[in-house]
Design an enzyme around this catalytic site. Structure first.
Site, mmCIF file in Angstrom:
data_model
loop_
_atom_site.group_PDB
_atom_site.id
_atom_site.type_symbol
_atom_site.label_atom_id
_atom_site.label_comp_id
_atom_site.label_asym_id
_atom_site.label_seq_id
_atom_site.Cartn_x
_atom_site.Cartn_y
_atom_site.Cartn_z
ATOM 1 N N LYS A 30 2.373 -2.647 6.450
ATOM 2 C CA LYS A 30 2.711 -2.568 5.033
ATOM 3 C C LYS A 30 4.160 -2.124 4.826
ATOM 4 O O LYS A 30 4.818 -2.566 3.872
ATOM 5 C CB LYS A 30 1.749 -1.613 4.325
ATOM 6 C CG LYS A 30 0.312 -2.137 4.253
ATOM 7 C CD LYS A 30 0.217 -3.466 3.519
ATOM 8 C CE LYS A 30 -1.224 -3.896 3.295
ATOM 9 N NZ LYS A 30 -1.328 -5.162 2.538
ATOM 10 N N TYR A 77 -1.805 -0.422 10.341
ATOM 11 C CA TYR A 77 -1.829 -0.750 8.918
ATOM 12 C C TYR A 77 -0.561 -0.243 8.232
ATOM 13 O O TYR A 77 0.093 -0.978 7.488
ATOM 14 C CB TYR A 77 -3.068 -0.133 8.279
ATOM 15 C CG TYR A 77 -3.254 -0.497 6.824
ATOM 16 C CD1 TYR A 77 -3.744 -1.747 6.468
ATOM 17 C CD2 TYR A 77 -2.951 0.406 5.815
ATOM 18 C CE1 TYR A 77 -3.920 -2.090 5.130
ATOM 19 C CE2 TYR A 77 -3.123 0.079 4.473
ATOM 20 C CZ TYR A 77 -3.613 -1.170 4.140
ATOM 21 O OH TYR A 77 -3.783 -1.496 2.815
ATOM 22 N N SER A 117 0.836 -1.194 0.000
ATOM 23 C CA SER A 117 0.000 0.000 0.000
ATOM 24 C C SER A 117 0.872 1.246 0.000
ATOM 25 O O SER A 117 2.004 1.224 0.500
ATOM 26 C CB SER A 117 -0.907 0.015 1.236
ATOM 27 O OG SER A 117 -1.561 1.263 1.387
#
Length: 259
Positions: A168, A164, A151
């Site tokens: 990533k 998150y 991402s």
């Protein structure tokens, strides 16, 4: 490798109509796609099937996988279940680590449980799956390719996305190490890092028009990404056309990073 074209479906959120997409020939290839129940993973499975591949769709909910003939059900947060599920579908020639989860919590409110869960699914699971696939490729003496779906959040601090973003960023670092160590066996490893992609998971984080508008204003192309555009990018990286691309973090962000 031959190419052809087929149109992507137009949608209200993609006002530019149908577009031609490259069609890579994956005939005779067995490809495992994790996170295949929804979003990019589901689009990826359908894309690769149109390219002639034998695709195994892996996900947590069997109902979400009913569209695909070959499936494998596992909760990727469970290491033992993940290992057993992957081992049961070998041999695999190409791998797409697409599964991912997100929880919206500020830095001050991020719980250890949330952090550990996102690291388990978004970072540890791709490692576990890729280890099994890579060991089998090496034992068979055949080359392969792995794409980890990361991402833009790996490189851009995003409010309420602490766990998150961390998961990533770790996935990108792991991708580079995998590329260095597996390259000698003819196994290429790359990551694809999209900006907001129009999937059910994105709805969870970007359904607020004010929040979405602020992000859109930073994308020169003025829109979010369609899942089919990510599928096309991944298909290229899996293909022989990308035979010398290894260890790359490929950002698909409509120019966000250029600003």
């Amino acid at each position: 490798m031959t190419t052809a074209a087929f149109p992507a479906e137009a949608s209200p959120t993609f006002p530019y109509g149908a577009i031609a997409m490259a069609h890579h020939d994956f005939s005779g290839k067995r490809i495992l796609v994790t996170g295949a129940g929804k979003g990019i993973g589901r689009e990826m499975v359908q894309w690769l099937e149109r390219c002639g591949a034998q695709v195994i769709a892996m996900g947590r909910n069997p109902d979400d996988l009913a569209y695909c003939a070959l499936t494998s059900v596992a909760d990727l947060a469970d290491v033992d279940a993940t290992r057993a599920a992957v081992a049961s579908v070998l041999p695999i020639d190409l791998l797409v680590n697409c599964a991912g989860v997100v929880e919206l919590e500020s830095f001050l409110d991020t719980s250890v449980e949330t952090f550990d869960h996102l690291m388990a699914v978004n970072t540890r699971a791709p490692m576990v799956v890729a280890q099994i696939v890579a060991r089998d490729l090496i034992a068979r003496g055949v080359p392969g390719a792995i794409v980890n779906v990361s991402s833009l959040a790996a490189a851009v601090g995003t409010r309420d996305h602490l766990a998150y973003c961390a998961s990533k960023a770790a996935l990108d670092a792991m991708t580079r190490v995998m590329a260095v160590e597996l390259g000698a066996y003819g196994i290429r490893v790359n990551s694809v890092n999209p900006v907001v992609t129009l999937t059910p998971m994105a709805d969870k984080a970007w359904s607020d028009p004010v929040k979405a508008g602020a992000m859109l204003s930073r994308i020169p192309l003025g829109r979010f990404v369609q899942p089919g555009e990510i599928a096309a990018t991944i298909a290229f990286l899996l293909s022989d056309d990308a035979g010398m691309i290894n260890g790359v973090t490929l950002t698909v962000d409509g120019g966000f990073s250029a600003g």
